[in-house]
Design a protein around this motif. Structure first.
Motif, PDB file in Angstrom:
ATOM      1  N   GLU A  30       0.481  -1.409  -0.029  1.00 23.88           N
ATOM      2  CA  GLU A  30       0.129   0.178  -0.048  1.00 23.88           C
ATOM      3  C   GLU A  30       0.772   1.376   0.034  1.00 23.88           C
ATOM      4  OE1 GLU A  30      -2.771  -0.866   3.007  1.00 23.88           O
ATOM      5  OE2 GLU A  30      -3.710  -2.197   2.657  1.00 23.88           O
ATOM      6  N   ASP A  31       2.415   1.269  -0.030  1.00 22.66           N
ATOM      7  CA  ASP A  31       3.172   2.454   0.160  1.00 22.66           C
ATOM      8  C   ASP A  31       3.752   2.666  -1.020  1.00 22.66           C
ATOM      9  OD1 ASP A  31       3.303   1.529   2.335  1.00 22.66           O
ATOM     10  OD2 ASP A  31       5.363   0.277   2.094  1.00 22.66           O
ATOM     11  N   TYR A  32       3.484   1.941  -2.599  1.00 23.26           N
ATOM     12  CA  TYR A  32       3.759   2.247  -3.936  1.00 23.26           C
ATOM     13  C   TYR A  32       3.612   2.091  -5.192  1.00 23.26           C
ATOM     14  CZ  TYR A  32       8.170   4.980  -0.985  1.00 23.26           C
ATOM     15  OH  TYR A  32       8.154   5.748   0.264  1.00 23.26           O
ATOM     16  N   LYS A  33       3.392   3.194  -6.245  1.00 27.04           N
ATOM     17  CA  LYS A  33       2.970   2.502  -7.091  1.00 27.04           C
ATOM     18  C   LYS A  33       3.644   2.757  -8.793  1.00 27.04           C
ATOM     19  CE  LYS A  33      -1.300   5.456  -7.311  1.00 27.04           C
ATOM     20  NZ  LYS A  33      -3.285   4.760  -7.100  1.00 27.04           N
ATOM     21  N   PHE A  34       4.011   1.780  -9.685  1.00 23.84           N
ATOM     22  CA  PHE A  34       4.272   2.532 -10.760  1.00 23.84           C
ATOM     23  C   PHE A  34       4.018   1.577 -11.670  1.00 23.84           C
ATOM     24  CE2 PHE A  34       7.343   2.447  -7.292  1.00 23.84           C
ATOM     25  CZ  PHE A  34       8.132   3.536  -6.754  1.00 23.84           C
ATOM     26  N   PRO A  35       4.235   2.594 -12.684  1.00 26.97           N
ATOM     27  CA  PRO A  35       3.494   2.375 -14.665  1.00 26.97           C
ATOM     28  C   PRO A  35       4.594   0.988 -14.501  1.00 26.97           C
ATOM     29  CG  PRO A  35       4.575   4.521 -15.033  1.00 26.97           C
ATOM     30  CD  PRO A  35       4.973   4.061 -13.179  1.00 26.97           C
ATOM     31  N   CYS A  36       3.828  -0.043 -15.453  1.00 26.00           N
ATOM     32  CA  CYS A  36       4.371  -1.725 -15.132  1.00 26.00           C
ATOM     33  C   CYS A  36       5.292  -1.751 -16.785  1.00 26.00           C
ATOM     34  CB  CYS A  36       3.199  -2.698 -16.632  1.00 26.00           C
ATOM     35  SG  CYS A  36       2.325  -2.397 -15.179  1.00 26.00           S
ATOM     36  N   ASN A  37       5.501  -0.389 -17.153  1.00 31.16           N
ATOM     37  CA  ASN A  37       6.401  -0.634 -18.365  1.00 31.16           C
ATOM     38  C   ASN A  37       7.549   0.843 -17.970  1.00 31.16           C
ATOM     39  OD1 ASN A  37       4.902   1.687 -18.676  1.00 31.16           O
ATOM     40  ND2 ASN A  37       4.625   1.947 -20.951  1.00 31.16           N
ATOM     41  N   MET A  38       7.687   1.204 -17.044  1.00 25.81           N
ATOM     42  CA  MET A  38       8.356   1.891 -16.686  1.00 25.81           C
ATOM     43  C   MET A  38      10.376   1.612 -16.611  1.00 25.81           C
ATOM     44  SD  MET A  38       8.979   3.843 -12.728  1.00 25.81           S
ATOM     45  CE  MET A  38       9.873   4.695 -12.302  1.00 25.81           C
ATOM     46  N   GLU A  39      10.947   1.933 -17.104  1.00 22.78           N
ATOM     47  CA  GLU A  39      12.739   1.688 -17.385  1.00 22.78           C
ATOM     48  C   GLU A  39      13.551   1.448 -15.790  1.00 22.78           C
ATOM     49  OE1 GLU A  39      14.031   3.372 -20.610  1.00 22.78           O
ATOM     50  OE2 GLU A  39      13.206   2.163 -21.719  1.00 22.78           O
ATOM     51  N   THR A  40      13.781   0.364 -15.787  1.00 28.46           N
ATOM     52  CA  THR A  40      14.606   0.553 -14.433  1.00 28.46           C
ATOM     53  C   THR A  40      16.080   1.210 -14.538  1.00 28.46           C
ATOM     54  OG1 THR A  40      15.674  -1.464 -14.421  1.00 28.46           O
ATOM     55  CG2 THR A  40      13.237  -0.810 -13.197  1.00 28.46           C
ATOM     56  N   ALA A  41      17.049   1.555 -13.353  1.00 31.82           N
ATOM     57  CA  ALA A  41      18.224   1.038 -13.636  1.00 31.82           C
ATOM     58  C   ALA A  41      18.764   0.591 -14.215  1.00 31.82           C
ATOM     59  CB  ALA A  41      18.885   1.586 -12.095  1.00 31.82           C
ATOM     60  N   TYR A  42      18.977  -0.811 -14.223  1.00 33.06           N
ATOM     61  CA  TYR A  42      19.315  -2.397 -14.242  1.00 33.06           C
ATOM     62  C   TYR A  42      19.651  -2.550 -16.034  1.00 33.06           C
ATOM     63  CZ  TYR A  42      21.632  -6.699 -13.580  1.00 33.06           C
ATOM     64  OH  TYR A  42      22.844  -7.225 -13.114  1.00 33.06           O
ATOM     65  N   ARG A  43      20.797  -2.082 -17.021  1.00 37.55           N
ATOM     66  CA  ARG A  43      20.451  -2.551 -17.835  1.00 37.55           C
ATOM     67  C   ARG A  43      21.765  -3.469 -18.393  1.00 37.55           C
ATOM     68  NH1 ARG A  43      21.198   1.043 -22.142  1.00 37.55           N
ATOM     69  NH2 ARG A  43      21.100   3.281 -20.546  1.00 37.55           N
ATOM     70  N   SER A  44      21.067  -4.338 -19.263  1.00 40.11           N
ATOM     71  CA  SER A  44      21.148  -5.854 -19.991  1.00 40.11           C
ATOM     72  C   SER A  44      22.774  -5.689 -20.220  1.00 40.11           C
ATOM     73  CB  SER A  44      19.997  -6.163 -21.135  1.00 40.11           C
ATOM     74  OG  SER A  44      20.305  -7.198 -21.596  1.00 40.11           O
ATOM     75  N   LYS A  45      22.808  -6.790 -20.275  1.00 36.91           N
ATOM     76  CA  LYS A  45      24.410  -6.502 -21.072  1.00 36.91           C
ATOM     77  C   LYS A  45      24.242  -6.733 -22.950  1.00 36.91           C
ATOM     78  CE  LYS A  45      27.259  -9.978 -17.679  1.00 36.91           C
ATOM     79  NZ  LYS A  45      27.102 -10.580 -17.611  1.00 36.91           N
ATOM     80  N   GLN A  46      23.316  -6.514 -22.891  1.00 31.09           N
ATOM     81  CA  GLN A  46      22.721  -6.756 -24.629  1.00 31.09           C
ATOM     82  C   GLN A  46      22.012  -4.494 -25.430  1.00 31.09           C
ATOM     83  OE1 GLN A  46      19.250  -8.949 -25.570  1.00 31.09           O
ATOM     84  NE2 GLN A  46      20.752 -10.733 -25.439  1.00 31.09           N
ATOM     85  N   GLY A  47      22.267  -4.172 -23.874  1.00 31.18           N
ATOM     86  CA  GLY A  47      22.458  -3.063 -23.818  1.00 31.18           C
ATOM     87  C   GLY A  47      21.271  -1.770 -23.726  1.00 31.18           C
ATOM     88  N   SER A  48      20.637  -2.933 -23.560  1.00 26.26           N
ATOM     89  CA  SER A  48      19.051  -2.397 -23.417  1.00 26.26           C
ATOM     90  C   SER A  48      18.196  -2.019 -21.490  1.00 26.26           C
ATOM     91  CB  SER A  48      17.289  -3.422 -24.071  1.00 26.26           C
ATOM     92  OG  SER A  48      17.713  -3.946 -23.775  1.00 26.26           O
ATOM     93  N   TYR A  50      15.971  -3.090 -18.398  1.00 25.21           N
ATOM     94  CA  TYR A  50      15.096  -4.031 -18.347  1.00 25.21           C
ATOM     95  C   TYR A  50      13.839  -2.786 -17.033  1.00 25.21           C
ATOM     96  CZ  TYR A  50      17.686  -7.811 -18.816  1.00 25.21           C
ATOM     97  OH  TYR A  50      18.826  -8.625 -19.830  1.00 25.21           O
ATOM     98  N   THR A  51      12.482  -3.395 -17.789  1.00 20.96           N
ATOM     99  CA  THR A  51      11.329  -2.776 -17.329  1.00 20.96           C
ATOM    100  C   THR A  51      11.413  -3.323 -16.070  1.00 20.96           C
ATOM    101  OG1 THR A  51      10.447  -3.884 -18.843  1.00 20.96           O
ATOM    102  CG2 THR A  51      10.931  -2.510 -19.930  1.00 20.96           C
ATOM    103  N   LEU A  52       9.945  -2.405 -15.265  1.00 28.93           N
ATOM    104  CA  LEU A  52       9.774  -3.144 -13.948  1.00 28.93           C
ATOM    105  C   LEU A  52       8.825  -4.319 -14.160  1.00 28.93           C
ATOM    106  CD1 LEU A  52       9.569  -2.383 -11.038  1.00 28.93           C
ATOM    107  CD2 LEU A  52       7.601  -1.271 -11.372  1.00 28.93           C
TER     108      LEU A  52
END
Length: 475
Positions: A30-48, A50-52
């Motif tokens: 009940e604390d936080y909510k975010f958009p599903c397709n929001m990008e996080t700070a974790y970057r894949s080794k392929q360059g993109s 990752y979404t939440l």
């Protein structure tokens, strides 16, 4: 609040099940909510990035095999966590490591505001008078920065969709009170500092490397040039270059000296050498070579025969085992391109493990040179052992069982021994190997850009080994 840090906090506390997807939003209790397709700070080794929703689905299904996880994620049209990112990402989310190079410092996350009254109370404490220290409650927000923030919150609550705050307005409010976080680019800004010395050092290093490669290339070309034209029993003087060679070195044509160009004395000389006992050479033949026709004619035909090079390309032996860092599954990518991929990953892709693979050595060579990589030493013939230049050892003597040598000491005196290890592994694993005549090369478990340095070190040791033993082989 950063959604990646929040997801890590919930994962460490084993409260992942309280994370739910409601519509196009992901709610953390009940604390936080975010958009599903929001990008996080974790970057894949392929360059993109990752979404939440991809990370939430992954952390809830870590018990599944990777292939089954990929099928379910693909059916839900979610972003798939790659196999190479799986373990480091899980280690970070479960709290085994505090940080990782895959995380990028981003601007503060927007689009999420606290939904509980406790969080709203905490934000209200921002409204504290700097001079008097007097605190104002929720009903009396005063006129400080907190008032401006709560005014924005009221605007947000009165927004048409009732969900998200305008990102630019929220960032402006935060920057009024907070100092911007340094990222990877700004941290490199060093006032009153110059990198000219480093650039000059790197440029000088590149020039020395080019000079060394050019010198090696000239030496290789010089050593590959035959001192005499190769014998051809059918017609040894068919080419103009061969006639010119004899004329330059003898001062006349071979026919004028009584040499029959259609004959070859190699086989007769070999038979005479086997039949007759060895005799000391005459004193006149031990003198320095004299470019006179009489001295050349008086010499034996067998004296011009040079040691023949072994037929075939150099051979590198790797362990015939799956529980090793290098075998025929991943040797080609590693030795050719300087890219390390775990053998078990290549095994799932390629299936059956090959016994022999052929590689093209391009590092340090203007023209690619062929090598063979084998994992079964028992399949080699006696003449093949003349071409073996290196062996990757396991540190176990049973690896050398049925080899045509006395023991591992004899083997590692005649063949370059190399031991490949991860730099983070305990030194106890190399306790036995350090007592052997082997070269230890270390790899990083996660920094794949350092693989090429390790491969260059291996090829340098191979070159030095072949030159020191003057092996008559093209390498």
């Amino acid at each position: 609040m950063d959604p990646l840090s929040l997801l890590r906090d919930y994962t460490v506390r084993n409260e992942v099940e309280s994370i739910q997807q409601v519509g196009n939003e992901i709610e953390f209790g009940e604390d936080y909510k975010f958009p599903c397709n929001m990008e996080t700070a974790y970057r894949s080794k392929q360059g993109s990035l990752y979404t939440l929703e991809a990370l939430v689905f992954f952390v809830k299904n870590t018990h599944l095999k990777h292939t089954l996880y990929m099928q379910q994620a693909r059916s839900l049209k979610l972003q798939i966590i790659t196999f190479t990112d799986r373990k480091p990402l899980l280690d970070y989310l479960e709290g085994k490591v505090s940080t990782t190079d895959a995380i990028e410092l981003l601007a503060p996350a927007v689009g999420a505001l606290p939904s509980s009254r406790d969080e709203r109370e905490r934000l209200a404490r921002l409204n504290q008078d700097d001079e008097t220290g007097e605190f104002h409650g929720l009903n009396d927000v005063g006129s400080g920065p907190a008032k401006r923030l709560w005014s924005t919150v009221d605007d947000w609550e009165a927004d048409l969709d009732g969900k998200y705050l305008d990102s630019s307005r929220l960032i402006d409010l935060i920057r009024e009170r907070e100092r911007p976080i340094r990222d990877r680019e700004t941290i490199l800004l060093c006032p009153n500092k110059s990198f000219q010395g480093i650039l000059a050092m790197l440029s000088k290093r590149d020039e020395e490397k080019k000079k060394t490669e050019e010198q090696q290339r000239k030496e290789q070309e010089k050593s590959s040039e035959p001192s005499m034209p190769p014998p051809n029993p059918s017609n040894r003087f068919a080419k103009v270059e061969e006639k010119r060679f004899w004329r330059d070195h003898l001062g006349t044509d071979a026919e004028e000296l009584g040499i029959d160009p259609t004959q070859s004395y190699i086989e007769d000389a070999a038979k005479q050498k086997e039949a007759a006992p060895s005799k000391p050479r005459p004193a006149d033949l031990r003198r320095p070579y004299n470019h006179t026709p009489q001295r050349f004619v008086s010499s034996s035909p067998s004296s011009s025969i040079s040691k023949a090079k072994p037929e075939g390309v150099p051979i590198i032996l790797v362990p015939n085992a799956l529980q090793t860092l290098l075998n025929t599954y991943n040797a080609k990518e590693f030795l050719e391109d300087g890219i390390y991929v775990a053998p078990d990953v290549k095994a799932k892709i390629n299936g059956k493990k090959p016994e022999v693979i052929h590689i093209q050595r391009k590092m340090g060579r203007p023209v690619p040179v062929k090598y063979e990589v084998r994992d079964k030493a028992t399949s080699l013939f006696s003449k093949d052992w003349e071409r073996v230049v290196a062996v990757f050892v396991l540190g176990k003597e049973w690896q050398f069982k049925d080899w045509p040598f006395k023991d591992h000491v004899d083997i590692l005196n005649k063949i370059l021994g190399v031991y490949l290890r991860f730099e983070d592994d305990s030194m106890e694993s190399v306790k036995v190997v350090k007592q052997w005549n082997v070269k230890i090369i270390s790899l990083s478990k996660h920094k794949r850009h350092q693989d090429r340095t390790a491969v260059l070190e291996f090829w340098d040791k191979v070159d030095a080994f072949i030159r020191a033993r003057k092996l008559n082989i093209v390498f």
